[in-house]
Scaffold this motif. Structure first.
Motif, mmCIF file in Angstrom:
data_model
loop_
_atom_site.group_PDB
_atom_site.id
_atom_site.type_symbol
_atom_site.label_atom_id
_atom_site.label_comp_id
_atom_site.label_asym_id
_atom_site.label_seq_id
_atom_site.Cartn_x
_atom_site.Cartn_y
_atom_site.Cartn_z
ATOM 1 N N ASP A 89 22.461 30.945 61.280
ATOM 2 C CA ASP A 89 23.144 30.079 62.240
ATOM 3 C C ASP A 89 24.650 29.999 62.012
ATOM 4 N N MET A 90 25.186 30.842 61.117
ATOM 5 C CA MET A 90 26.615 30.821 60.819
ATOM 6 C C MET A 90 27.273 32.123 61.287
ATOM 7 N N ILE A 91 28.595 32.087 61.456
ATOM 8 C CA ILE A 91 29.352 33.299 61.779
ATOM 9 C C ILE A 91 29.389 34.162 60.526
ATOM 10 N N SER A 92 29.145 35.450 60.677
ATOM 11 C CA SER A 92 29.140 36.376 59.537
ATOM 12 C C SER A 92 30.195 37.456 59.738
ATOM 13 N N LEU A 93 31.052 37.619 58.746
ATOM 14 C CA LEU A 93 32.050 38.690 58.730
ATOM 15 C C LEU A 93 32.157 39.234 57.317
ATOM 16 N N PRO A 94 32.330 40.545 57.176
ATOM 17 C CA PRO A 94 32.466 41.110 55.836
ATOM 18 C C PRO A 94 33.885 40.970 55.294
ATOM 19 N N LEU A 95 34.004 40.622 54.039
ATOM 20 C CA LEU A 95 35.264 40.717 53.306
ATOM 21 C C LEU A 95 35.182 42.029 52.554
ATOM 22 N N GLU A 96 36.013 42.978 52.953
ATOM 23 C CA GLU A 96 35.967 44.304 52.349
ATOM 24 C C GLU A 96 37.269 44.563 51.612
ATOM 25 N N LEU A 97 37.166 45.099 50.401
ATOM 26 C CA LEU A 97 38.339 45.406 49.593
ATOM 27 C C LEU A 97 38.661 46.893 49.693
ATOM 28 N N PHE A 98 39.957 47.196 49.743
ATOM 29 C CA PHE A 98 40.416 48.577 49.854
ATOM 30 C C PHE A 98 41.371 48.888 48.706
ATOM 31 N N LYS A 99 41.261 50.090 48.169
ATOM 32 C CA LYS A 99 42.086 50.481 47.030
ATOM 33 C C LYS A 99 43.577 50.392 47.331
ATOM 34 N N ASP A 100 43.982 50.749 48.547
ATOM 35 C CA ASP A 100 45.412 50.748 48.850
ATOM 36 C C ASP A 100 45.988 49.349 49.084
ATOM 37 N N GLU A 101 45.164 48.306 48.991
ATOM 38 C CA GLU A 101 45.642 46.930 49.134
ATOM 39 C C GLU A 101 45.628 46.173 47.808
ATOM 40 N N ARG A 102 45.442 46.878 46.700
ATOM 41 C CA ARG A 102 45.345 46.214 45.390
ATOM 42 C C ARG A 102 46.587 45.406 45.040
ATOM 43 N N THR A 103 47.773 45.882 45.417
ATOM 44 C CA THR A 103 49.000 45.127 45.142
ATOM 45 C C THR A 103 48.966 43.795 45.876
ATOM 46 N N ASP A 104 48.492 43.796 47.131
ATOM 47 C CA ASP A 104 48.377 42.554 47.907
ATOM 48 C C ASP A 104 47.375 41.591 47.268
ATOM 49 N N TYR A 105 46.265 42.128 46.786
ATOM 50 C CA TYR A 105 45.254 41.278 46.144
ATOM 51 C C TYR A 105 45.824 40.647 44.874
ATOM 52 N N ARG A 106 46.548 41.434 44.092
ATOM 53 C CA ARG A 106 47.143 40.899 42.862
ATOM 54 C C ARG A 106 48.149 39.808 43.200
ATOM 55 N N PHE A 107 48.974 40.037 44.229
ATOM 56 C CA PHE A 107 49.955 39.038 44.648
ATOM 57 C C PHE A 107 49.246 37.743 45.056
ATOM 58 N N ASN A 108 48.177 37.856 45.837
ATOM 59 C CA ASN A 108 47.418 36.692 46.281
ATOM 60 C C ASN A 108 46.783 35.974 45.089
ATOM 61 N N LEU A 109 46.140 36.723 44.205
ATOM 62 C CA LEU A 109 45.485 36.114 43.038
ATOM 63 C C LEU A 109 46.490 35.462 42.090
ATOM 64 N N SER A 110 47.713 35.991 42.044
ATOM 65 C CA SER A 110 48.732 35.461 41.145
ATOM 66 C C SER A 110 49.414 34.215 41.692
ATOM 67 N N SER A 111 49.197 33.920 42.955
ATOM 68 C CA SER A 111 49.821 32.733 43.540
ATOM 69 C C SER A 111 49.154 31.475 42.992
ATOM 70 N N ARG A 112 49.815 30.370 43.172
ATOM 71 C CA ARG A 112 49.290 29.102 42.670
ATOM 72 C C ARG A 112 47.993 28.716 43.383
ATOM 73 N N ASP A 113 47.874 29.127 44.659
ATOM 74 C CA ASP A 113 46.728 28.738 45.475
ATOM 75 C C ASP A 113 46.266 29.939 46.312
ATOM 76 N N PRO A 114 45.450 30.856 45.734
ATOM 77 C CA PRO A 114 45.005 32.040 46.486
ATOM 78 C C PRO A 114 44.191 31.660 47.720
ATOM 79 N N HIS A 115 44.316 32.479 48.760
ATOM 80 C CA HIS A 115 43.634 32.210 50.030
ATOM 81 C C HIS A 115 42.880 33.423 50.545
ATOM 82 N N VAL A 116 41.897 33.146 51.380
ATOM 83 C CA VAL A 116 41.191 34.137 52.186
ATOM 84 C C VAL A 116 41.619 33.853 53.624
ATOM 85 N N PHE A 117 41.866 34.921 54.396
ATOM 86 C CA PHE A 117 42.387 34.777 55.751
ATOM 87 C C PHE A 117 41.348 35.225 56.775
ATOM 88 N N PHE A 118 41.192 34.425 57.817
ATOM 89 C CA PHE A 118 40.238 34.678 58.887
ATOM 90 C C PHE A 118 41.014 34.920 60.170
#
Length: 150
Positions: free
Chosen positions: A49-78
């Motif tokens: 009964d919920m909306i389903s979307l995949p969160l998929e990780l890509f090798k060429d976005e690793r710098t972005d993931y590190r930047f997000n994880l290193s922030s004070r408050d990491p986020h997921v974007f919809f």
């Protein structure tokens, strides 16, 4: 055939959308928010009964993931497409701010939610498996781009 729920680079996210009517001057509009973010780990935990979307990780976005994880408050974007009747069509979930930036200038709505700790650990493991992506820039030749003052 069963759908993949979670693997080393893919995790199905499930959530609800909530809207509230708000007054902006003389106008009424809807303010949307993500609610009840659910991260199933196996098929039996999936909620139909919920909306389903995949969160998929890509090798060429690793710098972005590190930047997000290193922030004070990491986020997921919809990311949602806004229909003419103000309803929303879910398009994508990402942890890359660079990826989400390309949607912010169009007819899209971007909502963010604080990144749950399980996703943070999963992303750290992904970066650990594939290594940090270093932003390597070519060295310019000496004096390139400078005005020569003879």
């Amino acid at each position: 055939m069963t759908e993949t729920i979670k693997d080393p680079q893919y995790w199905l996210t499930q959530f609800d959308l909530e809207s509230t009517d708000v007054d902006i001057g003389r106008w009424k509009t809807k303010r949307w928010s993500v609610a009840n973010l659910h991260l199933p780990r196996e098929e039996s935990e999936r909620k139909d009964d919920m909306i389903s979307l995949p969160l998929e990780l890509f090798k060429d976005e690793r710098t972005d993931y590190r930047f997000n994880l290193s922030s004070r408050d990491p986020h997921v974007f919809f990311i949602f497409e806004v229909n003419e009747d103000e309803s929303l069509k879910p398009l994508k979930v990402t942890a890359s701010q660079t990826s989400v930036a390309s949607f912010m200038d169009g007819d899209y709505l971007v909502l963010s939610e604080t990144m749950p700790l399980p996703i943070q650990a999963w992303m750290e493991a992904f970066i650990g498996r594939h290594g940090e992506l270093l932003d390597v820039r070519k060295k310019k030749r000496k004096g390139a781009g400078r005005a020569s003052g003879n």
